[in-house]
Scaffold this motif. Structure first.
Motif, PDB file in Angstrom:
ATOM      1  N   ASN A 144      47.387 -29.794  -9.119  1.00 54.39           N
ATOM      2  CA  ASN A 144      47.983 -29.660  -7.805  1.00 54.39           C
ATOM      3  C   ASN A 144      46.906 -30.013  -6.782  1.00 54.39           C
ATOM      4  OD1 ASN A 144      49.847 -28.879  -5.753  1.00 54.39           O
ATOM      5  ND2 ASN A 144      48.728 -26.958  -5.546  1.00 54.39           N
ATOM      6  N   VAL A 145      47.101 -31.095  -6.043  1.00 54.75           N
ATOM      7  CA  VAL A 145      46.154 -31.460  -4.987  1.00 54.75           C
ATOM      8  C   VAL A 145      46.582 -30.685  -3.753  1.00 54.75           C
ATOM      9  CG1 VAL A 145      45.145 -33.316  -3.620  1.00 54.75           C
ATOM     10  CG2 VAL A 145      45.763 -33.718  -6.017  1.00 54.75           C
ATOM     11  N   ASP A 146      45.809 -29.646  -3.448  1.00 57.68           N
ATOM     12  CA  ASP A 146      46.167 -28.695  -2.403  1.00 57.68           C
ATOM     13  C   ASP A 146      45.788 -29.160  -1.010  1.00 57.68           C
ATOM     14  OD1 ASP A 146      47.132 -25.985  -1.715  1.00 57.68           O
ATOM     15  OD2 ASP A 146      45.054 -25.700  -1.077  1.00 57.68           O
ATOM     16  N   ASP A 147      44.760 -30.010  -0.906  1.00 60.84           N
ATOM     17  CA  ASP A 147      44.293 -30.416   0.412  1.00 60.84           C
ATOM     18  C   ASP A 147      43.428 -31.661   0.273  1.00 60.84           C
ATOM     19  OD1 ASP A 147      43.877 -30.362   3.152  1.00 60.84           O
ATOM     20  OD2 ASP A 147      42.960 -28.371   3.181  1.00 60.84           O
ATOM     21  N   VAL A 148      43.122 -32.273   1.402  1.00 70.06           N
ATOM     22  CA  VAL A 148      42.208 -33.409   1.472  1.00 70.06           C
ATOM     23  C   VAL A 148      41.099 -33.020   2.433  1.00 70.06           C
ATOM     24  CG1 VAL A 148      41.953 -35.812   2.184  1.00 70.06           C
ATOM     25  CG2 VAL A 148      44.033 -35.083   1.028  1.00 70.06           C
ATOM     26  N   PHE A 149      39.852 -33.099   1.972  1.00 73.13           N
ATOM     27  CA  PHE A 149      38.710 -32.753   2.804  1.00 73.13           C
ATOM     28  C   PHE A 149      38.342 -33.929   3.685  1.00 73.13           C
ATOM     29  CE2 PHE A 149      34.149 -32.667   3.651  1.00 73.13           C
ATOM     30  CZ  PHE A 149      34.030 -31.435   4.266  1.00 73.13           C
ATOM     31  N   VAL A 150      38.200 -33.670   4.973  1.00 71.02           N
ATOM     32  CA  VAL A 150      37.807 -34.681   5.942  1.00 71.02           C
ATOM     33  C   VAL A 150      36.419 -34.310   6.457  1.00 71.02           C
ATOM     34  CG1 VAL A 150      38.387 -35.774   8.146  1.00 71.02           C
ATOM     35  CG2 VAL A 150      40.221 -35.014   6.602  1.00 71.02           C
ATOM     36  N   GLU A 151      35.467 -35.240   6.379  1.00 66.26           N
ATOM     37  CA  GLU A 151      34.102 -34.967   6.858  1.00 66.26           C
ATOM     38  C   GLU A 151      34.161 -34.418   8.278  1.00 66.26           C
ATOM     39  OE1 GLU A 151      31.063 -35.010   5.476  1.00 66.26           O
ATOM     40  OE2 GLU A 151      31.998 -35.498   3.566  1.00 66.26           O
ATOM     41  N   GLY A 152      33.355 -33.397   8.542  1.00 64.55           N
ATOM     42  CA  GLY A 152      33.316 -32.793   9.867  1.00 64.55           C
ATOM     43  C   GLY A 152      34.348 -31.693  10.029  1.00 64.55           C
ATOM     44  N   ASP A 153      35.243 -31.558   9.085  1.00 66.85           N
ATOM     45  CA  ASP A 153      36.261 -30.512   9.105  1.00 66.85           C
ATOM     46  C   ASP A 153      35.728 -29.358   8.275  1.00 66.85           C
ATOM     47  OD1 ASP A 153      38.566 -29.072   9.365  1.00 66.85           O
ATOM     48  OD2 ASP A 153      39.810 -30.418   8.162  1.00 66.85           O
ATOM     49  N   GLN A 154      35.322 -28.268   8.914  1.00 68.61           N
ATOM     50  CA  GLN A 154      34.623 -27.164   8.270  1.00 68.61           C
ATOM     51  C   GLN A 154      35.296 -26.637   7.012  1.00 68.61           C
ATOM     52  OE1 GLN A 154      31.676 -25.717   9.018  1.00 68.61           O
ATOM     53  NE2 GLN A 154      31.258 -27.114  10.682  1.00 68.61           N
ATOM     54  N   ASP A 155      36.613 -26.439   7.053  1.00 70.82           N
ATOM     55  CA  ASP A 155      37.267 -25.786   5.921  1.00 70.82           C
ATOM     56  C   ASP A 155      38.111 -26.721   5.078  1.00 70.82           C
ATOM     57  OD1 ASP A 155      40.000 -24.162   7.755  1.00 70.82           O
ATOM     58  OD2 ASP A 155      39.413 -26.243   7.550  1.00 70.82           O
ATOM     59  N   GLY A 156      38.032 -28.019   5.311  1.00 71.17           N
ATOM     60  CA  GLY A 156      38.793 -28.943   4.484  1.00 71.17           C
ATOM     61  C   GLY A 156      40.252 -29.026   4.866  1.00 71.17           C
ATOM     62  N   ASP A 157      40.650 -28.372   5.959  1.00 71.17           N
ATOM     63  CA  ASP A 157      42.041 -28.343   6.369  1.00 71.17           C
ATOM     64  C   ASP A 157      42.183 -29.232   7.593  1.00 71.17           C
ATOM     65  OD1 ASP A 157      44.609 -27.807   7.030  1.00 71.17           O
ATOM     66  OD2 ASP A 157      44.382 -25.631   7.125  1.00 71.17           O
ATOM     67  N   ASP A 158      42.831 -30.384   7.426  1.00 70.54           N
ATOM     68  CA  ASP A 158      42.906 -31.338   8.536  1.00 70.54           C
ATOM     69  C   ASP A 158      43.950 -30.954   9.574  1.00 70.54           C
ATOM     70  OD1 ASP A 158      44.783 -34.079   6.992  1.00 70.54           O
ATOM     71  OD2 ASP A 158      45.155 -31.931   7.064  1.00 70.54           O
ATOM     72  N   ARG A 159      44.603 -29.806   9.436  1.00 68.38           N
ATOM     73  CA  ARG A 159      45.595 -29.385  10.438  1.00 68.38           C
ATOM     74  C   ARG A 159      44.927 -29.105  11.769  1.00 68.38           C
ATOM     75  NH1 ARG A 159      48.401 -25.224   6.434  1.00 68.38           N
ATOM     76  NH2 ARG A 159      46.211 -24.992   6.015  1.00 68.38           N
ATOM     77  N   GLN A 160      43.656 -28.619  11.765  1.00 63.77           N
ATOM     78  CA  GLN A 160      42.967 -28.348  13.011  1.00 63.77           C
ATOM     79  C   GLN A 160      42.734 -29.634  13.788  1.00 63.77           C
ATOM     80  OE1 GLN A 160      39.369 -26.259  12.147  1.00 63.77           O
ATOM     81  NE2 GLN A 160      40.418 -24.320  11.781  1.00 63.77           N
ATOM     82  N   GLN A 161      42.396 -30.722  13.091  1.00 63.25           N
ATOM     83  CA  GLN A 161      42.155 -31.982  13.785  1.00 63.25           C
ATOM     84  C   GLN A 161      43.446 -32.549  14.362  1.00 63.25           C
ATOM     85  OE1 GLN A 161      39.869 -34.741  11.539  1.00 63.25           O
ATOM     86  NE2 GLN A 161      38.031 -33.471  11.616  1.00 63.25           N
ATOM     87  N   ARG A 162      44.567 -32.370  13.654  1.00 67.40           N
ATOM     88  CA  ARG A 162      45.853 -32.851  14.172  1.00 67.40           C
ATOM     89  C   ARG A 162      46.273 -32.091  15.409  1.00 67.40           C
ATOM     90  NH1 ARG A 162      47.824 -33.016   8.481  1.00 67.40           N
ATOM     91  NH2 ARG A 162      48.528 -30.919   8.931  1.00 67.40           N
ATOM     92  N   ALA A 163      45.846 -30.818  15.523  1.00 67.83           N
ATOM     93  CA  ALA A 163      46.234 -29.985  16.655  1.00 67.83           C
ATOM     94  C   ALA A 163      45.477 -30.359  17.927  1.00 67.83           C
ATOM     95  CB  ALA A 163      45.995 -28.510  16.329  1.00 67.83           C
ATOM     96  N   ARG A 164      44.363 -31.055  17.793  1.00 65.29           N
ATOM     97  CA  ARG A 164      43.538 -31.407  18.965  1.00 65.29           C
ATOM     98  C   ARG A 164      44.109 -32.522  19.767  1.00 65.29           C
ATOM     99  NH1 ARG A 164      37.841 -31.165  15.881  1.00 65.29           N
ATOM    100  NH2 ARG A 164      37.959 -28.992  15.416  1.00 65.29           N
TER     101      ARG A 164
END
Length: 164
Positions: A144-164
């Motif tokens: 199960n691929v639970d998430d994709v880590f994006v460099e600079g994203d502290q917790d590996g959850d890209d939802r924070q970057q989409r919210a900006r």
């Protein structure tokens, strides 16, 4: 996996996607693999198979971390505490029978990596390592691929970057 003494999936797991508890035939304690020879029996605990699987999955380039959601975050916090370490079995669940094992993995891949290629490499490596080290036949490795880590994203959850 239909014959007795093999890794089996229970009805709860099939309905919810979570591993059901497996116990010894007498109902006590965690399930263990049992390899019988003329010289005696060797029992392999589920935790051993889980640990081998966790190490094998992490050996593959493209795997950033393991575990789903909250469990992964707790593991990250545990790693920040002096003396605390992220458990190698995080994101791994196994079911072990007398001769077979079934393994489920939750992984986080790096952004830009082929999820298909990473998953297949993880699956091959886990099967190879578990079979070579335990003698158990690995009948399935579900990833199960639970998430994709994006460099600079502290917790590996890209939802924070989409919210900006």
């Amino acid at each position: 996996m239909a014959d007795s003494g093999t890794a089996t999936r229970n009805d709860t797991r099939q309905q919810t996607g979570t591993p059901g508890p497996m116990t010894t035939p007498d109902g006590g304690g965690p399930a263990r693999a049992e390899l019988t020879t003329k010289s005696g029996k060797t029992r392999i605990a589920e935790g051993v198979v889980a640990k081998i699987s966790g190490f094998a999955a992490r050996e593959i380039p493209g795997v950033h971390s393991m575990g789903a959601g909250l469990a992964r975050r707790v593991g990250q916090l545990r790693g920040l505490v002096p003396g605390g370490t992220e458990t190698i079995r995080q994101g791994v669940s196994v079911e072990v029978g007398e001769h077979e094992a079934a393994i489920d993995l939750d992984i986080v891949t790096f952004y830009g990596q082929s999820i298909v290629d990473v998953s297949e490499a993880v699956r091959r490596n886990v099967v190879d390592r578990v079979q070579a080290m335990t003698g158990l036949k690995v009948v399935e490795v579900n990833i199960n691929v639970d998430d994709v880590f994006v460099e600079g994203d502290q917790d590996g959850d890209d939802r924070q970057q989409r919210a900006r």
